[in-house]
Design an enzyme around this catalytic site. Structure first.
Site: not given
Ligand code: UD1
Ligand code: UDP
Length: 375
Positions: A215, A217, A98, A246, A120, A134
């Site tokens: 994490h 939003r 999602d 995160h 999923e 999501e």
């Molecule tokens: C995203 C997804 C969320 C998912 C989550 C898993 C959307 C809108 N959100 O949220 O559904 O549950 O991923 O973790 O699709 N960043 C880094 N390095 C990384 C990853 C992220 O620096 O490897 C930082 C960046 O500043 C980026 C910010 O995190 O702009 C947000 O990343 P984003 O993918 O927009 O949102 P998440 O909170 O990670």
């Molecule tokens: N995960 C990981 N390293 C971490 C935290 C989470 O590999 O430091 C794994 C976790 O076991 C799960 C997935 O990442 O399989 C979940 O990711 P996240 O919580 O970022 O996203 P969500 O599932 O809420 O979309």
């Protein structure tokens, strides 16, 4: 005739949950050409997951920016993925979950009139802002998908209620359990390696471990402050709190401000999936807002307290391993302290359950798609 399958994903959880299915298609080279497109909505956190599963992408849209907006992610993916699809001409796109990558890629499959499989499918909270964005992302993917792979009968029913025809829905379990079992087997064989890894990070394993991740939003701002204050108070107990933080700056800032330099709190970088699985196994309880962890923990027999007010994953709650504790400081503290002190409650919540499948979801999904192309 060989069929071309294009997997598109962009974040850590999508990579983990698609990896077993990608492997399954790659094992069937005589029938399928497998291509992988990463949007890089995540960068280092995605690279970590790709490395563990030894997945090499064919295309990288490289969209990640600091503080990226939802509008930016959506627009960038639609523009860049359309070009990839135009040139590659796949028979089917496969997306997962999602995220905004999932939703935008689904739209591209629609605009280009290419079959879409959504892994999923059917999770719903019925609150359009929780989780944000999501809940609406996944509704859009369901509407477009030709194949909706629902993890449980709950999600299957959600899809039926929305008028998705039953021919388009397949209840198969969640591929996260496939991934968890593959990695758990590898981890068991290298116990000392992982033990040393965490010892080097200052984790002693001498006290009850509480694993924290977060994490969402909709928790940014006030809720995150409440969460951090609760963790600070809980750290006064005889526990070791391990928090792989995160990389989102909206998470990093409050966590580092409130929780740095506390004796019982170890803030560490996001963990590679194998290390996270090792840590989950050693953990007493988990405090999280993560979707994936809510699904994994029941299979490991670890109680999960979910720092949210709603969940689209009621199966874990029904099985008794997962409890919603909200985002208020007092509620989080009370529930953690109760689980630390009340042994019978702890026993009740730590029974192993498998509400999300038996680890063969990818096999079932492959069979459905393979049957379709064999007709
Ligand atoms: C995203 C997804 C969320 C998912 C989550 C898993 C959307 C809108 N959100 O949220 O559904 O549950 O991923 O973790 O699709 N960043 C880094 N390095 C990384 C990853 C992220 O620096 O490897 C930082 C960046 O500043 C980026 C910010 O995190 O702009 C947000 O990343 P984003 O993918 O927009 O949102 P998440 O909170 O990670
Ligand atoms: N995960 C990981 N390293 C971490 C935290 C989470 O590999 O430091 C794994 C976790 O076991 C799960 C997935 O990442 O399989 C979940 O990711 P996240 O919580 O970022 O996203 P969500 O599932 O809420 O979309």
């Amino acid at each position: 005739m060989k069929r071309k399958i294009l997997f598109v994903f962009g974040t850590r959880p999508e990579a983990i949950k698609l990896a077993p299915l990608i492997k399954k298609f790659q094992e069937n080279k005589s029938k399928y050409i497998v291509e992988i497109c990463i949007t890089s909505q995540h960068k280092s956190m995605l690279t970590q997951a790709l490395k563990i599963f030894q997945i090499t992408p064919n295309y990288n849209l490289k969209i990640m920016k600091k503080e990226q907006s939802l509008e930016y992610i959506t627009g960038a993916i639609i523009n860049k993925l359309s070009l990839v699809v135009k040139n590659s001409k796949p028979d089917m796109l496969i997306v997962q979950g999602d995220t905004t990558t999932t939703m935008a890629s689904s739209l591209v499959s629609f605009y280009r009139q290419i079959k879409l499989a959504h892994i999923e499918a059917g999770l719903r909270s019925f609150d359009k802002y929780k989780p944000f964005p999501e809940e609406i992302n996944r509704c859009i993917s369901s509407r477009i998908a030709d194949f909706n792979f629902a993890p449980t009968s709950v999600s299957q029913k959600n899809l039926r209620r929305e008028g998705i025809s039953k021919e388009k829905i397949f209840t198969v379990g969640n591929t996260v359990i496939d991934a968890l079992l593959i990695i758990s087997n590898q981890v068991q064989e290298r116990d000392q390696y992982y033990f040393n890894f965490f010892r080097n990070k200052g984790i002693t394993f001498n006290k009850k471990i509480i694993l924290v991740t977060g994490h969402r939003r909709e928790n940014f701002g006030k809720a995150f402050l409440q969460i951090c204050k609760a963790i600070k108070r809980i750290s006064k107990e005889d526990v070791e709190i391990v928090y792989p933080v995160h990389l989102n700056p909206n998470v990093q800032e409050p966590v580092n401000n409130i929780l740095s330099n506390l004796p019982n709190v170890k803030l560490i970088d996001p963990l590679e999936y194998d290390k996270l699985v090792y840590l989950m196994n050693k953990t007493y309880l988990i405090l999280t807002d993560s979707g994936g962890i809510q699904e994994e923990a029941p299979s490991l027999g670890k109680p999960v307290l979910v720092m949210r007010t709603v969940t689209e994953r009621p199966e874990g709650v029904k099985a008794g391993c997962v409890k919603l504790v909200g985002t208020q400081q007092k509620g989080i503290e009370r529930n953690v302290l109760e689980l630390l002190k009340n042994e019978s409650l702890y026993k009740q919540m730590s029974k192993r359950k498998n509400p999300y499948g038996n680890g063969h979801a990818s096999d079932y999904i492959f069979d459905v798609i393979d049957n379709y192309y064999s007709k």
